[in-house]
Motif scaffolding. Structure first.
Motif, mmCIF file in Angstrom:
data_model
loop_
_atom_site.group_PDB
_atom_site.id
_atom_site.type_symbol
_atom_site.label_atom_id
_atom_site.label_comp_id
_atom_site.label_asym_id
_atom_site.label_seq_id
_atom_site.Cartn_x
_atom_site.Cartn_y
_atom_site.Cartn_z
ATOM 1 N N GLU A 97 0.838 -1.189 0.000
ATOM 2 C CA GLU A 97 0.000 0.000 0.000
ATOM 3 C C GLU A 97 0.874 1.240 0.000
ATOM 4 O O GLU A 97 2.013 1.212 0.456
ATOM 5 N N SER A 98 0.312 2.336 -0.505
ATOM 6 C CA SER A 98 1.111 3.533 -0.677
ATOM 7 C C SER A 98 1.346 4.263 0.644
ATOM 8 O O SER A 98 2.108 5.203 0.699
ATOM 9 N N GLY A 99 0.689 3.831 1.667
ATOM 10 C CA GLY A 99 0.861 4.511 2.946
ATOM 11 C C GLY A 99 -0.188 4.020 3.905
ATOM 12 O O GLY A 99 -0.978 3.135 3.581
ATOM 13 N N GLY A 100 -0.177 4.613 5.095
ATOM 14 C CA GLY A 100 -1.136 4.178 6.102
ATOM 15 C C GLY A 100 -0.596 2.971 6.840
ATOM 16 O O GLY A 100 0.382 2.356 6.423
ATOM 17 N N PHE A 101 -1.234 2.650 7.948
ATOM 18 C CA PHE A 101 -0.749 1.564 8.770
ATOM 19 C C PHE A 101 -1.875 0.564 8.972
ATOM 20 O O PHE A 101 -2.979 0.931 9.356
ATOM 21 N N VAL A 112 5.117 11.370 4.964
ATOM 22 C CA VAL A 112 5.101 10.909 3.571
ATOM 23 C C VAL A 112 4.280 9.625 3.445
ATOM 24 O O VAL A 112 3.529 9.448 2.496
ATOM 25 N N ALA A 145 1.985 8.594 5.631
ATOM 26 C CA ALA A 145 0.726 8.701 6.387
ATOM 27 C C ALA A 145 0.653 7.665 7.500
ATOM 28 O O ALA A 145 -0.323 6.943 7.640
ATOM 29 N N LEU A 146 1.713 7.563 8.286
ATOM 30 C CA LEU A 146 1.730 6.601 9.395
ATOM 31 C C LEU A 146 1.367 7.297 10.696
ATOM 32 O O LEU A 146 1.854 8.390 10.966
#
Lengths: 314, 503
Positions: free
Chosen positions: A163-167, A260, A262-263
């Motif tokens: 995934e491009s970001g996030g946790f 960058v 989005a964590l």
């Protein structure tokens, strides 16, 4: 050793006190009013004034600090102005992202930098050495956030592997959690890896020139044993020092990379807190990060004794 | 261990790495099933209580999705019945609302007139610290007639009363949930709050008992907080998010319009981007100087240079979505010769120096500032741009009016009253305008009120207290096939009740 630990503990407390005063004053001296940021440009000035009063921001700085310190000593870091949640709880909720992220970056740094540095030293002034130095030069030159964006473009946009970001959260399992941290950990560790490769190389080179290495070789000791037993161990002290400092820098680097990618980690928490002038939160996070770094340095100091039994603590 | 042993190990390690990559491929999530939606938002709400925060980040999640009002502003800007089936007033002083029957809060309890009274009594109570107490200051009494009938008595005729009932601060919630509004708000809306993972996402799920049949069309909505515009763009392209409503800027539009996977919707908003002048500071106290600055700015060029051509040129403070909008974009066109003449008349034949304070938090303001500084240079006004951090902007520029020039978007709908408030950071103090505005606030008749609005706009154009630059465009990027998103934003809301994927 006990006296040494006591002295270190005293220094630890003094550092924290100094950091807390510094942060408290700096954050308050900065122009900008937390009440206004919370209310925003569309709320009424009266509402902002009421909020300022309620937050106790009208009182002198010394009084505010004294009150904060009193509560902090009892383990209460106060309540975040923007979230209205206890600061301690907020920090705890972000640790499951930042700690694994930092550790993964550190693991990446160590597993990549030590062998590479060793290899470069062995191949001193040959093609392998130059190649390793070139790669590490690139690693130093590329800013982490840019490397992060490039990694996203390649691995999530082009290839669609992660995934491009996030946790994903640890509740969804170990692998989904680790997977969402892979790219950021790599991007975060890149710069520090490059630095550590150079430190390892020069430290190993120094030791390789020592007489005892020549003696070992002359005795017919195997090359791996020469490197592992005689060289690396002796070269470890400067490497451990650099690596210890780098752990702290990894935490600092997390501030940018968490944005960058989005964590929901400590870095993004403190970035948001500074923009919102969320004083208790800035204060709490800074103290937490400062204590962690002091602790890491302490552990590194103790490690010296393990690496080199000649070192005594007194 | 020999060198070849090392090689063997390296090979094993490479094999393991490859295996990990394959695993990543296999474990990659399949395309999301259609009744779900993932949206990107730039900022995490500071809290979810609309009666405690004016934050647009909160409204974007909660307003019209989780909580609703007695009346609603629809996508065309019209006030329509909502939780109240209908309303009635015979004298413009007493408004009786008849509640829709069978409306249930998310906790299962039916909405009653007593809830309405409780909500507005609480909003008017100074202890509550409601962010917009002014919207309710005209109310003198609220009387519950029966479970479904409630009457508001006003101190005097208030033209904006119904509109105020539709605003984000006027949402209806059950009194028993008042203490948890900040983290677990409940209401009557089409969606219920499912979870809020702080720092990462907010998830809403469908309210199966929603009082409008057939709505909502989505089962699950996830708001993801992605601050960085480039990260948002990457997430969109990687398919991790379906919609970006505020995260992307006009600079991303040309690229996305060419991409067949996405649809880009451009619309109007109530966000008027304004070059404000400090009317209490020299030389801006002089109307001729303010008019000269207005003539010295080529607005279409600002839109072209700073906004990639997106955004409608504005001539006065009333935005195009307002029913009383009059297009005055051409009233004072770019005319540097006239500007110079006015400056000479005012005693500044060689121009003057000015500091323009903008906050990099809003890139459009910085970019517009750069274009404007170059334009004003030509009439002799030397503009120095000073970038300051947002919280400093709020306290120095907005609160203390410590500035010459600044640029910012004014997002609030129906905000012409700011020019009637001499303490507002424009520091525009004009008795004629204040009188007009006061009259408009107590005039309910639509034609008479429109006439007053036209007069106010003409007065503003003549006086040029600020320079109205352009309307910040509504810019929505979605995956192909998403329908029902509001094209225009007559007020700041993110209504998802009618949003659905095409079959």
């Amino acid at each position: 050793v006990r006296r040494y630990i006591a002295r270190r503990a005293a220094a630890f407390v003094a550092t924290l006190f100094f950091v807390s005063v510094l942060v408290f004053v700096v954050v308050r001296v900065l122009p900008g009013d937390p009440a206004l940021v919370i209310i925003g440009a569309e709320g009424s000035p009266e509402a902002a004034a009421r909020l300022r009063e309620a937050l106790g921001l009208n009182r002198p700085i010394a009084v505010q600090y004294g009150e904060w310190l009193g509560r902090a000593l009892r383990g209460d870091l106060g309540v975040s102005l923007q979230y209205d949640v206890p600061v301690g709880r907020l920090i705890l909720s972000r640790l499951p992202v930042t700690i694994p992220l930092t550790l993964m970056a550190a693991a990446f740094m160590l597993t990549a930098a030590l062998p590479l540095g060793l290899y470069a030293a062995r191949r001193h002034r040959r093609a392998g050495d130059y190649l390793a130095m070139l790669v590490s030069q690139i690693g130093i030159a590329v800013p982490g956030f840019w490397a992060g964006l490039l990694l996203i473009l390649l691995f999530s946009v082009r290839l669609g592997w992660v995934e491009s970001g996030g946790f994903a959260g640890w509740s969804s399992g170990l692998w989904p959690g680790v997977r969402s941290l892979l790219l950021p950990a790599f991007a975060l560790g890149l710069f520090q890896t490059a630095v550590l490769v150079r430190a390892t190389r020069s430290s190993v080179l120094d030791v390789l020139r020592e007489d005892y290495v020549r003696t070992a070789r002359a005795k017919g000791v195997g090359e791996l044993s020469v490197l592992g037993k005689h060289t690396l161990r002796n070269a470890m002290i400067p490497i451990a020092t650099v690596a210890g400092l780098q752990l702290g820098q990894l935490m600092a680097g997390a501030i940018i990379l968490e944005s960058v990618f989005a964590l929901p980690g400590i870095g993004r928490l403190v970035l948001g807190a500074i923009t919102a002038r969320d004083l208790p939160l800035v204060q709490g996070v800074t103290l937490f990060v400062a204590s962690t770094i002091v602790l890491i340095n302490f552990v590194v100091d103790l490690l010296y004794g393990v690496l080199d039994p000649r070192i005594r603590y007194d | 261990l020999s060198i070849s042993g090392l090689r063997q190990r390296a090979r094993t390690a490479a094999g393991l790495a490859l295996a990990a990559l394959v695993l990543a491929l296999v474990a990659a999530p399949a395309a999301a099933p259609s009744p779900n939606l993932v949206l990107q938002v730039t900022t995490e709400p500071p809290g979810l209580d609309l009666t405690a925060t004016p934050a647009s980040a909160t409204a974007g999640v909660i307003f019209y999705n989780v909580q609703e009002c007695l009346v609603k502003v629809d996508r065309h800007g019209k006030i329509v019945p909502w939780l109240a089936d209908r309303w009635h007033t015979s004298d413009d002083r007493n408004y009786t609302f008849f509640l829709k029957r069978g409306v249930r809060f998310h906790n299962g309890r039916e909405l009653r007139a007593a809830d309405v009274k409780y909500v507005f009594d609480r909003a008017m109570n100074p202890e509550t610290k409601h962010p917009y107490p002014g919207y309710y200051s005209a109310i003198s009494d609220i009387i519950v007639k029966d479970d479904y009938t409630v009457t508001f008595t006003l101190k005097s005729t208030t033209a904006s009363f119904l509109l105020n009932m539709a605003r984000q601060g006027s949402v209806i919630y059950p009194r028993e949930a008042v203490d948890t509004l900040k983290s677990e708000p409940i209401g009557t809306g089409p969606f219920k709050l499912a979870e809020w993972v702080r720092g990462d996402r907010i998830v809403l799920v469908k309210n199966p008992d929603y009082h409008v049949k057939g709505l909502p069309k989505l089962d699950r909505v996830t708001y993801r907080f992605i601050t960085d515009a480039n990260a948002a763009l990457a997430a969109l392209k990687a398919g991790d998010i379906d919609v970006s409503m505020v995260g992307l800027g006009p600079e991303h539009v040309p690229e996305l319009q060419k991409d067949s996977r996405f649809q880009v919707t451009l619309g109007e908003t109530t966000n008027d981007v304004i070059l404000s002048m400090n009317n209490s500071r020299k030389p801006y106290t002089d109307r001729r100087v303010r008019r000269a600055v207005t003539y010295g700015i080529n607005k279409p060029e600002v839109v072209k240079g700073a906004m990639f051509g997106l955004g409608r040129v504005l001539g006065t403070n009333v935005d195009p979505l307002n029913p009383y909008f009059v297009d005055m974009a051409g009233a004072m066109p770019y005319d540097p010769a006239k500007a110079k003449k006015l400056l000479a008349e005012a005693g500044y034949p060689n121009g003057f120096e000015a500091v323009l304070r903008v906050s990099p938090q809003y890139q459009y303001s910085v970019r517009s500032g750069e274009v404007i500084a170059a334009q004003l240079q030509k009439i002799g006004v030397k503009v120095k741009i000073e970038q300051i951090e947002w919280s400093q902007w709020l306290s120095r520029v907005w609160k203390d009016a410590e500035y010459d020039l600044t640029i910012i978007g004014h997002a609030e709908a129906w905000d012409i009253g700011n020019y009637a408030n001499p303490k507002y950071y424009f520091r525009y103090d004009n008795a004629d305008f204040q009188k007009l505005f006061k009259e408009s606030e107590t005039t309910v008749d639509d034609r008479a009120r429109r006439a007053l609005y036209v007069k106010m706009q003409q007065k503003l154009v003549e006086d040029a207290p600020v320079v109205w630059l352009y309307v910040y465009p509504r810019l929505v990027v979605t995956k192909k096939g998403l329908q029902g998103v509001w094209k225009d934003l007559p007020l700041f809301v993110n209504d998802l009740s009618e949003v659905a994927w095409a079959k």
